[in-house]
Enzyme design. Structure first.
Site, mmCIF file in Angstrom:
data_model
loop_
_atom_site.group_PDB
_atom_site.id
_atom_site.type_symbol
_atom_site.label_atom_id
_atom_site.label_comp_id
_atom_site.label_asym_id
_atom_site.label_seq_id
_atom_site.Cartn_x
_atom_site.Cartn_y
_atom_site.Cartn_z
ATOM 1 C CB SER A 146 -0.889 0.018 1.252
ATOM 2 O OG SER A 146 -1.564 1.265 1.370
ATOM 3 C CE1 TYR A 159 -4.472 -2.401 4.455
ATOM 4 C CE2 TYR A 159 -3.636 -0.239 3.841
ATOM 5 C CZ TYR A 159 -4.094 -1.495 3.482
ATOM 6 O OH TYR A 159 -4.181 -1.840 2.158
#
Length: 268
Positions: A146, A159
């Protein structure tokens, strides 16, 4: 060596794709199969991967159910795939979870589960597959990370940290396996139109008109720049990047982190 993607460039290759039941993972499975690979589609939930198998036929995409956080289950999965589908030449780690919350509100359970899937899951699957690739001295590994791994995001500490760890793990793996001819790379998406992304959006009026303007334009209150290309990614945008990196067109690329985010992080 072909200069562009073809429908046959991955013929003869066997790929394992985790998180293949929906979103980016399903798009990756389809894209690799469309280029000729035999794909073992893996997910913790069976419905999505069974639908892929039905769509393509078991000879092109086979459905497998496993939780990447379970080391024993992963070892059994990889052994089964190699026995029933073929020797793995491609691994794409896509399985991931997102628990969005400010740090002071994150629970121990949410933190642990995030790392169990996003980081430890990548370790489990990569270790099992790399052992076999090393013996054959051939293979490609791609971890879908990500852009949050490279720039701070409010409400996304677990995350972002888990994806940063998975990114560095994949690069270290590539360094160790390079002399065996195995390439390991990362694809780092930005905002992509998936169920995970839509869960972050405010409730709409049921029209699904598209992402909130703050996703495209940015939001100073959350220290977030917008997307210079003016659009949110589609899963296929990420899948195409993965397909490039596992192909011979990328034969001299390893330890690379390819951002596919429309310029959203200004490559911070």
């Amino acid at each position: 060596m072909p200069s562009q993607a073809t429908e046959t460039e991955l013929v003869g290759r066997t790929a394992l794709v985790t998180g293949a039941g929906a979103g980016i993972g399903a798009s990756v499975a389809r894209t690799l199969a469309d280029r000729g690979a035999r794909v073992a589609a893996v997910d913790r939930e069976s419905d999505g991967v069974k639908a892929l198998e039905a769509e393509y036929g078991q000879d092109r995409i086979s459905a497998h159910t496993a939780d990447v956080a379970d080391a024993a289950a992963v070892e059994e999965l990889v052994a089964e795939v190699e026995r029933t589908v073929g020797p793995l030449g491609i691994l794409v780690n896509v399985a991931g979870v997102l628990h969005a919350a400010p740090v002071v509100e994150l629970t121990d359970e949410d933190w642990a589960r995030t790392f169990a899937v996003n980081t430890t899951g990548v370790f489990h699957v990569s270790r099992a597959v790399a052992r076999r690739m090393s013996e054959r001295r051939d293979g490609q590994v791609v971890t879908v990370g990500s852009n949050a791994a490279g720039i701070p995001r409010t409400g996304m500490a677990a995350y972002a940290a888990s994806k940063a760890a998975a990114t560095m793990f994949t690069k270290c793996l590539g360094l160790e396996l390079g002399r065996s001819g195995i390439r390991c790379n990362v694809v780092s998406p930005g905002s992509t139109d998936t169920a995970m992304q839509r869960a972050l959006w405010p409730e709409d009026d049921g029209t699904n008109a598209g992402p909130p303007r703050t996703v495209i334009d940015g939001d100073p209150d959350t220290y977030r720049t917008g997307i210079p290309l003016g659009r949110i990614a589609e899963p296929l945008d990420i899948a195409e990047a993965v397909a490039f990196l596992v192909s011979d067109r990328a034969r001299h690329i390893t330890l690379h982190d390819l951002y596919v985010d429309g310029g959203a992080t200004l490559r911070a």
